[in-house]
Design an enzyme around this catalytic site. Structure first.
Site, mmCIF file in Angstrom:
data_model
loop_
_atom_site.group_PDB
_atom_site.id
_atom_site.type_symbol
_atom_site.label_atom_id
_atom_site.label_comp_id
_atom_site.label_asym_id
_atom_site.label_seq_id
_atom_site.Cartn_x
_atom_site.Cartn_y
_atom_site.Cartn_z
ATOM 1 C CB SER A 240 104.072 8.584 -12.005
ATOM 2 O OG SER A 240 104.668 9.627 -12.810
ATOM 3 C CG HIS A 270 99.879 10.045 -14.850
ATOM 4 N ND1 HIS A 270 100.780 10.868 -15.636
ATOM 5 C CD2 HIS A 270 100.594 9.984 -13.994
ATOM 6 C CE1 HIS A 270 102.010 11.224 -15.080
ATOM 7 N NE2 HIS A 270 102.061 10.368 -14.085
ATOM 8 C CG HIS A 317 100.396 18.486 -19.647
ATOM 9 N ND1 HIS A 317 101.041 19.298 -18.386
ATOM 10 C CD2 HIS A 317 100.839 17.525 -19.749
ATOM 11 C CE1 HIS A 317 101.698 18.259 -18.101
ATOM 12 N NE2 HIS A 317 101.876 17.235 -19.021
ATOM 13 N NE ARG A 326 106.606 15.063 -22.124
ATOM 14 C CZ ARG A 326 105.624 14.620 -21.085
ATOM 15 N NH1 ARG A 326 106.316 13.642 -20.221
ATOM 16 N NH2 ARG A 326 104.486 14.957 -20.684
ATOM 17 C CG ASP A 372 100.640 9.942 -22.725
ATOM 18 O OD1 ASP A 372 101.541 9.134 -22.846
ATOM 19 O OD2 ASP A 372 100.201 10.340 -21.721
HETATM 20 N N1 AMX Z 1 89.540 16.414 -23.790
HETATM 21 C C1 AMX Z 1 88.334 16.886 -23.383
HETATM 22 N N2 AMX Z 1 88.135 17.646 -22.322
HETATM 23 C C2 AMX Z 1 89.318 18.101 -21.892
HETATM 24 C C3 AMX Z 1 90.612 17.735 -22.128
HETATM 25 C C4 AMX Z 1 90.824 16.742 -23.247
HETATM 26 N N3 AMX Z 1 91.825 16.056 -24.132
HETATM 27 N N4 AMX Z 1 91.545 18.064 -21.549
HETATM 28 C C5 AMX Z 1 90.946 18.680 -20.619
HETATM 29 N N5 AMX Z 1 89.705 18.716 -20.635
HETATM 30 C C6 AMX Z 1 88.517 19.229 -19.835
HETATM 31 C C7 AMX Z 1 88.837 18.801 -18.399
HETATM 32 O O1 AMX Z 1 88.112 17.464 -18.512
HETATM 33 C C8 AMX Z 1 88.056 19.634 -17.584
HETATM 34 O O2 AMX Z 1 86.648 19.661 -17.951
HETATM 35 P P1 AMX Z 1 85.524 20.099 -16.739
HETATM 36 O O3 AMX Z 1 85.732 21.481 -16.784
HETATM 37 O O4 AMX Z 1 84.464 19.536 -17.223
HETATM 38 O O5 AMX Z 1 85.972 19.617 -15.491
HETATM 39 C C9 AMX Z 1 88.466 21.045 -18.406
HETATM 40 O O6 AMX Z 1 88.600 20.644 -19.717
HETATM 41 C C10 AMX Z 1 89.617 21.823 -17.626
HETATM 42 O O7 AMX Z 1 90.528 21.004 -17.760
HETATM 43 P P2 AMX Z 1 92.151 21.548 -17.705
HETATM 44 O O8 AMX Z 1 92.293 22.497 -16.553
HETATM 45 O O9 AMX Z 1 92.579 21.923 -19.204
HETATM 46 O O10 AMX Z 1 92.906 20.222 -17.470
HETATM 47 P P3 AMX Z 1 93.267 19.410 -16.253
HETATM 48 O O11 AMX Z 1 94.573 20.128 -15.626
HETATM 49 O O12 AMX Z 1 92.006 19.130 -15.278
HETATM 50 O O13 AMX Z 1 93.481 17.957 -16.739
HETATM 51 C C11 AMX Z 1 94.594 16.458 -18.169
HETATM 52 C C12 AMX Z 1 94.748 17.802 -17.346
HETATM 53 C C13 AMX Z 1 95.877 15.793 -18.912
HETATM 54 C C14 AMX Z 1 93.956 15.310 -17.233
HETATM 55 C C15 AMX Z 1 93.378 16.658 -19.001
HETATM 56 O O14 AMX Z 1 93.974 17.511 -20.241
HETATM 57 C C16 AMX Z 1 92.995 15.117 -19.894
HETATM 58 O O15 AMX Z 1 92.257 14.642 -19.542
HETATM 59 N N6 AMX Z 1 93.642 15.062 -21.137
HETATM 60 C C17 AMX Z 1 93.354 13.464 -21.810
HETATM 61 C C18 AMX Z 1 94.067 12.526 -21.124
HETATM 62 C C19 AMX Z 1 95.470 12.866 -21.319
HETATM 63 O O16 AMX Z 1 96.064 12.951 -22.508
HETATM 64 N N7 AMX Z 1 96.373 12.581 -20.388
HETATM 65 C C20 AMX Z 1 97.741 12.540 -20.430
HETATM 66 C C21 AMX Z 1 98.655 13.665 -19.913
HETATM 67 C C22 AMX Z 1 100.179 13.746 -20.121
HETATM 68 C C23 AMX Z 1 100.459 12.600 -18.902
HETATM 69 O O17 AMX Z 1 100.355 12.885 -17.886
HETATM 70 N N8 AMX Z 1 101.077 11.445 -19.438
#
Ligand code: AMX
Length: 436
Positions: A240, A270, A317, A326, A372
């Site tokens: 964002s 996000h 994250h 937070r 979140d």
């Molecule tokens: N559940 C399952 N798998 C997860 C995970 C979770 N909560 N968080 C990360 N992973 C996985 C990724 O999908 C990725 O899988 P892949 O190797 O198969 O592609 C792997 O772990 C490595 O990811 P990462 O480097 O740890 O995270 P990222 O920087 O790529 O992504 C985020 C960060 C937030 C998108 C991810 O942790 C996620 O999808 N979390 C759940 C959604 C969420 O809570 N989003 C809100 C974040 C905060 C915000 O912006 N408001």
């Protein structure tokens, strides 16, 4: 020029030589190198954005203008009898870098009150979309519909906006826009889920006014002060903030830029994760016939989610590598105000099991909860159970930070953002691959 704008003008004048000197004398100093993994991996960790408004340390979490969340909560002025600070004071702090006095807070509140009237066409735009539109679509469209009010566009078209003064017109747009967002958000809620709108009051602070427009009694005003503050900014690389900054770098005005940022916030990876967390929790409860699941049941639900190829919402994250402060701020609030709430207990139970499951799963770099994982549970407790609305609340808070940032972008003359892309063949050449 109002006093807030005068303070900002002074701060900008003081800051500009620092940026100019860095560019002129040290422009060739290397900050980072880019790997193939980063180019293919969403540019994680590449140091290529500059903001002084907030900084995110992977282990400590966010600092707003150098202050952690507990410090921010402690140092900012608060309404009489309140534990949470004025949102107006936090905005002053983000914008100017100075901690506000009570009087400064009053000046921001006065500015917002003067500018907060929402034109009827904004409501017409939202209602015209129909109640089946997602609240984030309504919010983004409502913001975009006000673009024709832009003071920057008027100045640009008149030829009076230039490299040095553009920030002043952005400031006017930012203040006009920010002042209206609480009412637009509350309108979306009341229109989509309730019967009628509750008018804004000039006698309340932003958090208090928002709570009364939502139609929810105290201490919901405290919830929303906390909520808007903790969601306001998370440095510049998140979707964002980055989308807002990128769009504004084309000299698109604050309305275009914020609407773009809100569209990014609407993604489930996000800001929409807060809605997904509550949806996931409700799903768990439904499968358990309304009973609170045991630890073993929760572990099973986590694995079922992962094995079906989905992420566990609210965990992980891109930058953080520990529990999000937070999340902690909201947990402390919940321990005080809703310790016996079943959803809070479930959120707490998840905090005990999810990190271990994610560590065993072995993919997520950060197994800890983010903001979140907690926010929906407090909203649910105070009666906001329409969870597809939650990201609008995040969006009002996030606007404080991203709008402050684009004023500074113009003040410091940050140019059009335009990174370079390469082809896959170029990556292969760089890697020394010859057998393709
Ligand atoms: N559940 C399952 N798998 C997860 C995970 C979770 N909560 N968080 C990360 N992973 C996985 C990724 O999908 C990725 O899988 P892949 O190797 O198969 O592609 C792997 O772990 C490595 O990811 P990462 O480097 O740890 O995270 P990222 O920087 O790529 O992504 C985020 C960060 C937030 C998108 C991810 O942790 C996620 O999808 N979390 C759940 C959604 C969420 O809570 N989003 C809100 C974040 C905060 C915000 O912006 N408001």
């Amino acid at each position: 020029m109002g006093i807030l704008k005068e303070t900002l003008a002074r701060k900008i004048e003081e800051h500009r030589p620092r940026t100019t000197r860095l560019l002129k004398e040290f422009g060739k100093v290397k900050l980072d190198e880019v790997t193939i993994a980063q180019a293919l991996g969403g540019m994680r960790g590449i140091k290529s954005l500059v903001t002084d408004i907030s900084y995110l340390d992977p282990f400590e979490g966010i600092r707003f203008r150098g202050h952690t969340i507990p410090e921010t909560m402690e140092k900012l002025p608060k309404p009489p009898g309140a534990e949470m600070p004025y949102v107006e004071g936090h905005f002053y702090h983000l914008l100017t870098g100075e901690l506000p006095t009570e009087e400064d807070v009053g000046l921001v509140n006065e500015q917002f009150t003067r500018r907060k009237h929402v034109p009827q066409y904004v409501f017409d735009t939202i209602t015209g979309m129909g109640k089946d539109s997602h609240p984030m679509t309504m919010f983004s469209a409502g913001i975009l519909s006000m673009q024709k009010e832009s003071e920057f566009v008027k100045a640009y078209n008149a030829g009076t906006a230039n490299r040095y003064n553009s920030w002043e017109f952005y400031y006017e747009d930012v203040m006009n826009c920010m002042a209206k967002l609480p009412e637009i958000g509350a309108f979306i809620y009341r229109y989509k889920y309730k019967d009628k709108m509750i008018p804004s009051s000039d006698d309340l602070d932003l958090g208090g006014d928002f709570a009364q427009m939502m139609g929810i009694d105290k201490p919901y005003d405290e919830v929303m002060r906390m909520y808007f503050i903790i969601h306001s900014d998370h440095e510049s690389g998140n979707v964002s903030a980055h989308a807002t900054h990128l769009v504004a770098s084309a000299l698109s005005d604050a309305y275009y830029a914020l609407s773009a940022g809100i569209n990014g916030l609407a993604g489930p990876l996000h800001g929409l994760a807060n809605q997904e967390v509550l949806r996931w929790i409700q799903d768990v409860l439904e499968k358990m016939g309304g009973q609170i699941p045991s630890k073993e049941d929760l572990v099973k639900f986590c694995w079922d989610t992962l094995n079906s190829g989905q992420v566990i919402p609210g965990y992980g994250h891109a930058v953080l590598r520990k529990t999000d402060p937070r999340f902690t701020a909201q947990r402390e609030f919940a321990l005080k105000y809703l310790p016996e709430d079943p959803i809070f207990k479930l959120v707490s139970a998840l905090y005990e099991v999810v990190p271990d499951v994610l560590m065993e799963h072995g993919r997520a770099k950060n197994p800890w909860p983010n903001v979140d994982a907690h926010s929906g549970c407090i909203q649910w407790y105070y009666g906001v159970r329409e969870y597809d609305f939650y990201t609008v609340l995040f969006g009002i808070g996030r606007a404080l930070g991203v709008l402050a940032n684009i004023v500074w972008d113009r003040a410091l003359g940050y140019p059009l953002e335009r990174p370079k892309s390469v082809t896959t063949a170029m990556l292969e050449t760089a890697a020394g691959i010859t057998d393709q």
